[in-house]
Scaffold this motif. Structure first.
Motif, PDB file in Angstrom:
ATOM      1  N   ARG A 147     -25.337  85.133   0.690  1.00 60.39           N
ATOM      2  CA  ARG A 147     -24.887  83.947   1.106  1.00 60.39           C
ATOM      3  C   ARG A 147     -23.392  84.027   1.253  1.00 60.39           C
ATOM      4  O   ARG A 147     -22.735  83.403   2.271  1.00 60.39           O
ATOM      5  CB  ARG A 147     -24.881  83.033  -0.317  1.00 60.39           C
ATOM      6  N   MET A 148     -22.907  84.874   0.490  1.00 61.37           N
ATOM      7  CA  MET A 148     -21.238  85.150   0.670  1.00 61.37           C
ATOM      8  C   MET A 148     -21.074  85.433   1.928  1.00 61.37           C
ATOM      9  O   MET A 148     -19.931  85.313   2.828  1.00 61.37           O
ATOM     10  CB  MET A 148     -20.692  86.106  -0.448  1.00 61.37           C
ATOM     11  N   GLU A 149     -21.817  86.458   2.469  1.00 62.77           N
ATOM     12  CA  GLU A 149     -21.479  87.211   4.029  1.00 62.77           C
ATOM     13  C   GLU A 149     -21.403  86.078   5.035  1.00 62.77           C
ATOM     14  O   GLU A 149     -21.107  86.243   6.219  1.00 62.77           O
ATOM     15  CB  GLU A 149     -22.476  88.266   4.092  1.00 62.77           C
ATOM     16  N   GLN A 150     -21.822  84.965   4.828  1.00 63.11           N
ATOM     17  CA  GLN A 150     -22.081  83.847   5.805  1.00 63.11           C
ATOM     18  C   GLN A 150     -20.365  83.187   5.739  1.00 63.11           C
ATOM     19  O   GLN A 150     -20.265  82.481   6.788  1.00 63.11           O
ATOM     20  CB  GLN A 150     -23.158  83.032   5.715  1.00 63.11           C
ATOM     21  N   LYS A 151     -19.714  83.264   4.932  1.00 63.11           N
ATOM     22  CA  LYS A 151     -18.412  82.685   4.849  1.00 63.11           C
ATOM     23  C   LYS A 151     -17.350  83.454   5.482  1.00 63.11           C
ATOM     24  O   LYS A 151     -17.088  84.718   5.233  1.00 63.11           O
ATOM     25  CB  LYS A 151     -18.119  82.368   3.305  1.00 63.11           C
ATOM     26  N   PRO A 152     -16.724  82.951   6.391  1.00 65.32           N
ATOM     27  CA  PRO A 152     -15.264  83.511   7.185  1.00 65.32           C
ATOM     28  C   PRO A 152     -14.452  84.082   6.166  1.00 65.32           C
ATOM     29  O   PRO A 152     -13.892  85.318   6.513  1.00 65.32           O
ATOM     30  CB  PRO A 152     -14.723  82.685   8.015  1.00 65.32           C
ATOM     31  N   SER A 153     -14.013  83.590   5.090  1.00 62.05           N
ATOM     32  CA  SER A 153     -13.184  83.878   3.836  1.00 62.05           C
ATOM     33  C   SER A 153     -13.509  85.342   3.476  1.00 62.05           C
ATOM     34  O   SER A 153     -12.608  86.162   3.150  1.00 62.05           O
ATOM     35  CB  SER A 153     -12.800  83.027   3.100  1.00 62.05           C
ATOM     36  N   TYR A 154     -14.911  85.378   3.168  1.00 64.49           N
ATOM     37  CA  TYR A 154     -15.492  86.487   2.534  1.00 64.49           C
ATOM     38  C   TYR A 154     -15.582  87.642   3.695  1.00 64.49           C
ATOM     39  O   TYR A 154     -15.097  88.944   3.223  1.00 64.49           O
ATOM     40  CB  TYR A 154     -16.733  86.340   2.046  1.00 64.49           C
ATOM     41  N   GLN A 155     -15.920  87.319   4.572  1.00 64.51           N
ATOM     42  CA  GLN A 155     -15.895  88.437   6.047  1.00 64.51           C
ATOM     43  C   GLN A 155     -14.730  89.075   6.144  1.00 64.51           C
ATOM     44  O   GLN A 155     -14.319  90.431   6.075  1.00 64.51           O
ATOM     45  CB  GLN A 155     -16.437  87.726   6.991  1.00 64.51           C
ATOM     46  N   GLN A 156     -13.528  87.978   6.144  1.00 60.59           N
ATOM     47  CA  GLN A 156     -12.048  88.629   6.359  1.00 60.59           C
ATOM     48  C   GLN A 156     -11.539  89.547   4.943  1.00 60.59           C
ATOM     49  O   GLN A 156     -11.129  90.637   5.131  1.00 60.59           O
ATOM     50  CB  GLN A 156     -11.193  87.389   6.430  1.00 60.59           C
ATOM     51  N   TRP A 157     -11.950  89.090   3.763  1.00 62.05           N
ATOM     52  CA  TRP A 157     -11.391  89.818   2.658  1.00 62.05           C
ATOM     53  C   TRP A 157     -12.231  91.451   2.398  1.00 62.05           C
ATOM     54  O   TRP A 157     -11.551  92.191   2.295  1.00 62.05           O
ATOM     55  CB  TRP A 157     -11.849  89.011   1.338  1.00 62.05           C
TER      56      TRP A 157
END
Length: 224
Positions: A147-157
Motif C-alpha cells: 500500500r505504501m509503495e503506491q504513494k509518491p512520497s514513499y517512492q521518493q523517500w
C-alpha cells in the motif's frame, strides 16, 4: 503454536537426532561450526542494526503522521526485540569460543569440543517466541508495504534510502525477510554441530528440537 509442536517432538522417540560421529578432528570441526554460527549471527545483527538506523528510525520520523500507528507496529514492532536477542547470542557465543581455545606461537588451538551453545539456546528459549509473532505479522507487513509503495512520497523517500552506501540497495522487503530465514540457518548449523558432540548433549538436543518446531510454526503462520 510452536510450543505444541515442540511438546510433540520432545515426546516422539522417532524424532531424528543426528548421530554423533566423534573423532580426533571433532573438536576442530565443532569450533569451525561455532565460529560460523557466531560470524553469521554478527552479520545478521549488523543487518538488523543497519535496518533500524537507516530505515526504521528515519522512516518513523518522516512518516509517523502519514500512516496508521497499527501499520507501523505491524512492520517494525518486533525488530528491537530481535536486535536484543541477537546481541545476547553474540555475547554468549563469543565467551563460548574464548573458553574453547588458547593461543600458541600465534596460532589458535582448540582445547576440546565442549561448548555452551545448547545451554545458550535453552536459556533463551522463551525469548525466541518473538519469531512466531514476527512470522504472524510478516504477511500483513508485506501488504502494508504494498500500500505504501503506491504513494509518491514513499517512492521518493525510498529511492533516497536505496542510494545510501550502507544499505547496499536493500529495501524494506529485503530487510524484513532476514528473520524468517535466520531460524532455518540455526537449524542447519546446530544439526551439524550435533554430529561432532562428545556423547549426548541434552541441551543441544532440546535446542535442535525447539528450533525445528519454531521453523515449522513460522512456516505455518505465514500460510494462515
Amino acid at each position: 503454536m510452536w510450543r505444541e509442536t515442540l511438546h510433540g517432538y520432545l515426546l516422539d522417540p522417532a524424532f531424528e537426532i543426528p548421530t554423533p560421529r566423534h573423532s580426533n578432528d571433532s573438536s576442530r570441526l565443532a569450533y569451525c561450526i561455532i565460529s560460523e554460527l557466531l560470524a553469521t549471527e554478527e552479520t545478521y545483527l549488523g543487518h538488523l542494526s543497519t535496518f533500524k538506523q537507516t530505515i526504521i528510525d528515519p522512516f518513523l520520523q518522516a512518516f509517523q503522521h502519514r500512516y496508521m500507528i497499527r501499520d507501523l507496529q505491524t512492520i517494525f514492532g518486533h525488530i528491537p526485540q530481535l536486535i536484543l536477542l541477537s546481541s545476547t547470542l553474540v555475547r554468549r557465543w563469543c565467551v563460548s569460543l574464548e573458553q574453547q581455545t588458547y593461543y600458541t606461537n600465534g596460532k589458535v588451538m582448540v582445547k576440546d569440543s565442549r561448548h555452551d551453545i545448547g545451554k545458550t539456546f535453552c536459556d533463551l528459549e522463551d525469548e525466541f517466541k518473538v519469531y512466531t509473532y514476527y512470522a504472524v505479522h510478516f504477511a500483513k507487513a508485506q501488504k502494508c508495504i504494498t500500500r505504501m509503495e503506491q504513494k509518491p512520497s514513499y517512492q521518493q523517500w525510498m529511492q533516497a534510502v536505496l542510494q545510501k552506501k550502507e544499505n547496499r540497495r536493500m529495501g524494506l522487503s529485503d530487510y524484513l525477510i532476514a528473520p524468517i530465514q535466520r531460524i532455518t540457518r540455526y537449524c542447519l548449523l546446530v544439526k551439524d554441530l550435533m554430529k561432532h558432540r562428545d556423547g549426548h548433549d541434552l541441551e543441544l538436543e532440546r535446542a535442535f528440537k525447539y528450533l525445528k518446531a519454531l521453523a515449522l510454526a513460522m512456516n505455518n503462520c505465514q500460510q494462515i
